[in-house]
Write a protein that holds these residues in place. Structure first.
Motif, mmCIF file in Angstrom:
data_model
loop_
_atom_site.group_PDB
_atom_site.id
_atom_site.type_symbol
_atom_site.label_atom_id
_atom_site.label_comp_id
_atom_site.label_asym_id
_atom_site.label_seq_id
_atom_site.Cartn_x
_atom_site.Cartn_y
_atom_site.Cartn_z
ATOM 1 N N PRO A 299 0.807 -1.238 0.000
ATOM 2 C CA PRO A 299 0.000 0.000 0.000
ATOM 3 C C PRO A 299 0.832 1.277 0.000
ATOM 4 O O PRO A 299 0.273 2.370 -0.063
ATOM 5 N N ASP A 300 2.162 1.160 0.049
ATOM 6 C CA ASP A 300 2.993 2.367 0.096
ATOM 7 C C ASP A 300 2.887 3.203 -1.171
ATOM 8 O O ASP A 300 3.208 4.395 -1.158
ATOM 9 N N THR A 301 2.460 2.574 -2.272
ATOM 10 C CA THR A 301 2.413 3.314 -3.541
ATOM 11 C C THR A 301 1.524 4.538 -3.425
ATOM 12 O O THR A 301 1.866 5.635 -3.882
ATOM 13 N N GLY A 302 0.371 4.388 -2.809
ATOM 14 C CA GLY A 302 -0.565 5.510 -2.709
ATOM 15 C C GLY A 302 -0.059 6.639 -1.849
ATOM 16 O O GLY A 302 -0.460 7.796 -2.049
ATOM 17 N N SER A 306 1.889 10.312 -6.314
ATOM 18 C CA SER A 306 0.639 11.032 -6.542
ATOM 19 C C SER A 306 0.606 11.521 -7.981
ATOM 20 O O SER A 306 1.632 11.587 -8.658
ATOM 21 N N GLY A 307 -0.572 11.861 -8.439
ATOM 22 C CA GLY A 307 -0.719 12.399 -9.785
ATOM 23 C C GLY A 307 -0.402 11.379 -10.851
ATOM 24 O O GLY A 307 -0.781 10.202 -10.773
ATOM 25 N N ALA A 308 0.327 11.816 -11.878
ATOM 26 C CA ALA A 308 0.632 10.943 -13.015
ATOM 27 C C ALA A 308 1.438 9.714 -12.609
ATOM 28 O O ALA A 308 1.140 8.607 -13.086
ATOM 29 N N PRO A 309 2.456 9.810 -11.738
ATOM 30 C CA PRO A 309 3.182 8.588 -11.344
ATOM 31 C C PRO A 309 2.280 7.571 -10.652
ATOM 32 O O PRO A 309 2.415 6.365 -10.882
ATOM 33 N N ARG A 310 1.368 8.030 -9.828
ATOM 34 C CA ARG A 310 0.472 7.084 -9.152
ATOM 35 C C ARG A 310 -0.456 6.409 -10.155
ATOM 36 O O ARG A 310 -0.689 5.197 -10.075
ATOM 37 N N ARG A 311 -0.989 7.174 -11.108
ATOM 38 C CA ARG A 311 -1.850 6.567 -12.121
ATOM 39 C C ARG A 311 -1.079 5.524 -12.932
ATOM 40 O O ARG A 311 -1.605 4.452 -13.257
ATOM 41 N N ALA A 653 3.281 28.283 -28.047
ATOM 42 C CA ALA A 653 3.258 29.439 -27.150
ATOM 43 C C ALA A 653 1.836 29.943 -26.941
ATOM 44 O O ALA A 653 1.463 30.350 -25.834
ATOM 45 N N ALA A 654 1.022 29.916 -28.010
ATOM 46 C CA ALA A 654 -0.347 30.408 -27.897
ATOM 47 C C ALA A 654 -1.252 29.442 -27.144
ATOM 48 O O ALA A 654 -2.169 29.859 -26.423
ATOM 49 N N CYS A 655 -1.019 28.147 -27.293
ATOM 50 C CA CYS A 655 -1.911 27.153 -26.694
ATOM 51 C C CYS A 655 -1.520 26.791 -25.268
ATOM 52 O O CYS A 655 -2.361 26.258 -24.522
ATOM 53 N N ALA A 656 -0.275 27.037 -24.877
ATOM 54 C CA ALA A 656 0.183 26.612 -23.557
ATOM 55 C C ALA A 656 -0.692 27.141 -22.423
ATOM 56 O O ALA A 656 -1.068 26.378 -21.517
ATOM 57 N N PRO A 657 -1.065 28.441 -22.419
ATOM 58 C CA PRO A 657 -1.903 28.925 -21.308
ATOM 59 C C PRO A 657 -3.291 28.285 -21.284
ATOM 60 O O PRO A 657 -3.960 28.323 -20.241
ATOM 61 N N LEU A 658 -3.740 27.731 -22.412
ATOM 62 C CA LEU A 658 -5.084 27.164 -22.495
ATOM 63 C C LEU A 658 -5.119 25.676 -22.170
ATOM 64 O O LEU A 658 -6.197 25.071 -22.188
ATOM 65 N N MET A 659 -3.964 25.080 -21.943
ATOM 66 C CA MET A 659 -3.902 23.647 -21.650
ATOM 67 C C MET A 659 -3.956 23.442 -20.142
ATOM 68 O O MET A 659 -2.999 23.735 -19.425
ATOM 69 N N GLY A 660 -5.061 22.929 -19.671
ATOM 70 C CA GLY A 660 -5.205 22.705 -18.243
ATOM 71 C C GLY A 660 -4.379 21.538 -17.744
ATOM 72 O O GLY A 660 -3.942 21.527 -16.590
ATOM 73 N N ASP A 661 -4.162 20.552 -18.595
ATOM 74 C CA ASP A 661 -3.404 19.373 -18.197
ATOM 75 C C ASP A 661 -1.915 19.705 -18.217
ATOM 76 O O ASP A 661 -1.345 20.008 -19.275
ATOM 77 N N PRO A 662 -1.212 19.651 -17.071
ATOM 78 C CA PRO A 662 0.226 19.991 -17.061
ATOM 79 C C PRO A 662 1.057 19.021 -17.895
ATOM 80 O O PRO A 662 2.080 19.419 -18.460
ATOM 81 N N LEU A 663 0.626 17.757 -17.980
ATOM 82 C CA LEU A 663 1.367 16.798 -18.792
ATOM 83 C C LEU A 663 1.319 17.178 -20.268
ATOM 84 O O LEU A 663 2.321 17.095 -20.979
ATOM 85 N N LEU A 664 0.164 17.631 -20.723
ATOM 86 C CA LEU A 664 0.031 18.052 -22.116
ATOM 87 C C LEU A 664 0.884 19.282 -22.393
ATOM 88 O O LEU A 664 1.552 19.370 -23.432
#
Length: 692
Positions: A299-302, A306-311, A653-664
């Protein structure tokens, strides 16, 4: 590379004997088929028919050793039947009484066999071997009726080899098991390397090989073991999850408790994948290491991730459970429909596909067409020269040429050297045996079978080693028919040398160099990489879940383009030509940049949003910019220009502020960085200015 260095390298390659796992049971089965055919026909019909049937059985057995996923009996039957037809047509057209007519048939037959390489190396090798064998077998009959009998004996030889494969199976589905096990083992090795190098590269060849092995005919689909169905798809899905779990750019930090937990998970995944690979390879139950199971279920994984590594960790554990369940052998076989299994057409349905591929190669820039023209000209010239020389057995020159010629430079030259060296050794050994023992008909037949066994056993260790056995085999076989050994030693060596020299000269005069096509291969990889990345990014704008058909197809295309680039680069390394505008260092740097581009797209694929997740509209704009920019970049690479990415840079540069997903958002920047590295590698370095 200069011509001298290229010749030295190819000669060394041709004479190299590699350490490969031997398959004595398979070799013994092939030799048994040859012995049964030779013994029966020798007792019933005499030496002439025995020689014909021996060639049929010998060639059919060679066909079963080729790297093909089709059933071995099918390959043996196809080889025997095609050689029988070749022999009969060769004699009817006048191999003995009308040399000009036979020469015309030989040219047509050889040209078709050269084009057959468009259907793959297995078809090309069988077709080329049939031409070589036909040159010998057409000299045996003395009438049309006898030619029909010899053709029948050749077909019977193929039938016997096919029957033995069915009656004496050795590791059923062994090639498919090995391909799937190799893919899982490659994933395990990848997981281990990621523990120490979080951005380690992965060679997709094992996965592509497993995909080829997974295609089955309807007959095979009804009999395939259940454990060979499904694990390959899971391995494909595990690879991006492993990469995303290890990479600090999207996963856990480079050091600390989270990184230690990631290393533990990667080691456990490697152990589980190795256990599944061993079970599939040997058809045994999966024996999971208890430490690996405990590491995956703690259970240590949780708490540590967190976030993307946990998924990624949760998805990895679920996929590994599926792999273990799929790899368990079961007593029943799984009946599959075309929708569940990758379909492979039968030989009859494959015929129009092969013909279409051959027609597609009828263009001036096709390397397959150039090979067909070369081998046709060399075979015809070798036949004429061999017949004109007062040596007898003139067919040995064109036979040597057909057997050594391949569509690429290095194989043609290395095989020419190997065939001549193997012929010298094989003929010397056979001559010594004949002089000392003076074997009779049956003893010569036994020696021929023994040489064939050696050839089957050593076939995968190198061309030179197998040619030693083949040369001795032909000497003993022809001696069985009454041909004195003194008629087969000097002539065979000289004519084999002539055939090899003709093959080498033909490639030098009419080459099909891979080096000038390197930029085209690189451009193809860039375009397919761009389409793959665009497909992945587009699904952030329209979430459809982690399994998407268009992403899968784009991934397969970019893998095929990457492998084509790597194979072309390897062949170009040994060619005695230099391509202006693309040095070896530039090619290596460009390949590394595109591999990094594809790897970033794979990391983004590992975290595709689930169906119903909130869409990111800006991702659609970015996906279209990626597709357009990489297509223009591919055109620039073909035109020997460094590609520019100004439009893509502005879009990011134009789309970066509109991307809510940090991974994207982070992935878009990494994709642009990889493309900048590509442009830098292809930008010519200015020459240093002389000092005043």
């Amino acid at each position: 590379m200069s011509w001298l260095r290229a010749l030295k390298a190819t000669a060394r390659s041709g004479l190299t004997v590699e350490r490969r796992p031997l398959e004595p049971l398979v070799a013994a089965r092939a030799a048994l088929g040859l012995a049964l055919v030779v013994g029966a026909t020798l007792a019933l019909f005499g030496p002439g028919a025995a020689i014909s049937s021996a060639f049929g059985a010998f060639q059919a057995a060679i066909a079963t050793f080729q790297r093909s996923w089709r059933p071995r009996p099918t390959l043996a039957l196809a080889s025997g039947a095609s050689l029988a037809v070749s022999t009969f047509l060769g004699y009817v057209t006048g191999a003995g009484s009308h040399p000009a007519l036979f020469l015309a048939l030989l040219a047509v037959w050889t040209f078709v066999s050269g084009l057959a390489w468009a259907a793959g190396p297995t078809v090309g090798i069988i077709a080329s071997s049939n031409v070589a064998m036909m040159l010998v077998t057409v000299t045996l009959p003395t009438s049309v009726a006898e030619a029909a009998g010899h053709a029948a004996m050749i077909a019977v030889g193929g039938l016997v080899q096919a029957a033995l494969v069915v009656l004496l199976p050795v590791r059923r589905w062994g090639a498919q098991r090995d391909a799937l096990a190799d893919a899982l083992a490659a994933e395990a090795d990848y997981a281990r390397r990621l523990r120490h190098d979080p951005t380690a590269s992965f060679d997709p060849v094992p996965l592509m090989t497993a995909r080829s092995a997974a295609a089955v005919t309807p007959h095979q689909a009804r009999r395939r073991p259940a454990e060979l169905h499904g694990a390959r798809g899971l391995a494909e899905r595990i690879r991006p999850v492993l990469a995303s779990l290890a990479d600090p750019a999207v996963g856990a930090s480079a050091e600390g408790p989270a990184r230690d937990r990631v290393r533990e998970l990667l080691a456990a995944a490697a152990a589980v994948l190795d256990a599944a690979a061993h079970a599939i390879r040997h058809g045994e139950p999966v024996d999971l290491p208890s430490a690996a199971v405990a590491a995956l279920r703690t259970p240590d994984t949780g708490t540590l991730l967190s976030g993307a590594p946990r998924r990624a960790a949760v998805r990895l554990a679920a996929l590994l459970d599926d792999v273990v369940e799929t790899a368990e052998p079961r007593t029943e076989t799984r009946t599959e429909t075309g929708a569940e299994a990758r379909a492979r057409p039968t030989l009859l349905r494959l015929t129009p596909v092969v013909l279409a591929r051959m027609r597609a190669e009828l263009r001036p820039d096709s390397p397959v067409l150039r090979h067909a023209v070369r081998v046709t000209a060399v075979t015809a010239a070798g036949y004429v020269l061999g017949s004109a020389l007062p040596l007898g057995h003139g067919y040995w020159a064109p036979m040597a040429s057909v057997m050594v010629m391949r569509p690429d430079f290095s194989q043609t030259y290395s095989r020419s050297v190997a065939r001549f060296g193997g012929t010298l050794v094989g003929v010397a050994l056979a001559t010594a045996v004949v002089e000392l023992a003076d074997p009779g008909v049956y003893a010569s037949a036994a020696l021929a079978v023994a040489c064939a066994f050696g050839m089957y056993l050593l076939m995968r260790t190198g061309y030179a080693a197998s040619q030693v056995c083949v040369s001795a085999y032909v000497v003993f076989l022809l001696g069985m028919g009454g041909t004195a050994w003194t008629q087969t030693v000097f002539e065979r060596v000289v004519l084999t040398l002539l055939g090899g020299v003709l093959a080498m000269l033909a490639y030098a005069v009419y080459p099909a160099w891979e080096t000038p096509r390197l930029r085209g291969r690189l451009a193809d990889w860039l375009v397919t990489d761009g389409r793959y990345a665009a497909s992945v990014v587009a699904h952030y704008a329209n979430p459809a879940g982690p399994v998407c058909a268009d992403v899968r197809e784009a991934l397969l295309n970019t893998r095929a383009a990457r492998i084509a680039w790597q194979e072309a680069l390897d062949r170009a390394t040994h060619e005695p030509v230099r391509h202006r505008g693309l040095s070896r260092a530039a090619a290596d740097d460009a390949g590394h940049a595109l591999a990094q581009f594809g790897r970033v797209a794979m990391l983004m694929e590992a975290h595709l949003p689930e169906r119903g997740a909130p869409p990111v509209p800006a991702a659609a704009t970015l996906a279209e910019a990626l597709r357009r920019s990489t297509e223009r970049g591919g055109k620039a690479v073909r035109e020997r220009r460094a590609p520019e990415w100004d439009e893509l840079r502005e879009t990011v540069a134009a789309c970066a502020p509109l991307m809510g997903d940090p991974l994207l958002r982070k992935g878009a920047g990494l994709l642009l960085d990889a493309l900048d590295d590509l442009s830098e590698s292809l930008t010519p370095t200015p020459a240093p200015q002389p000092r005043p």
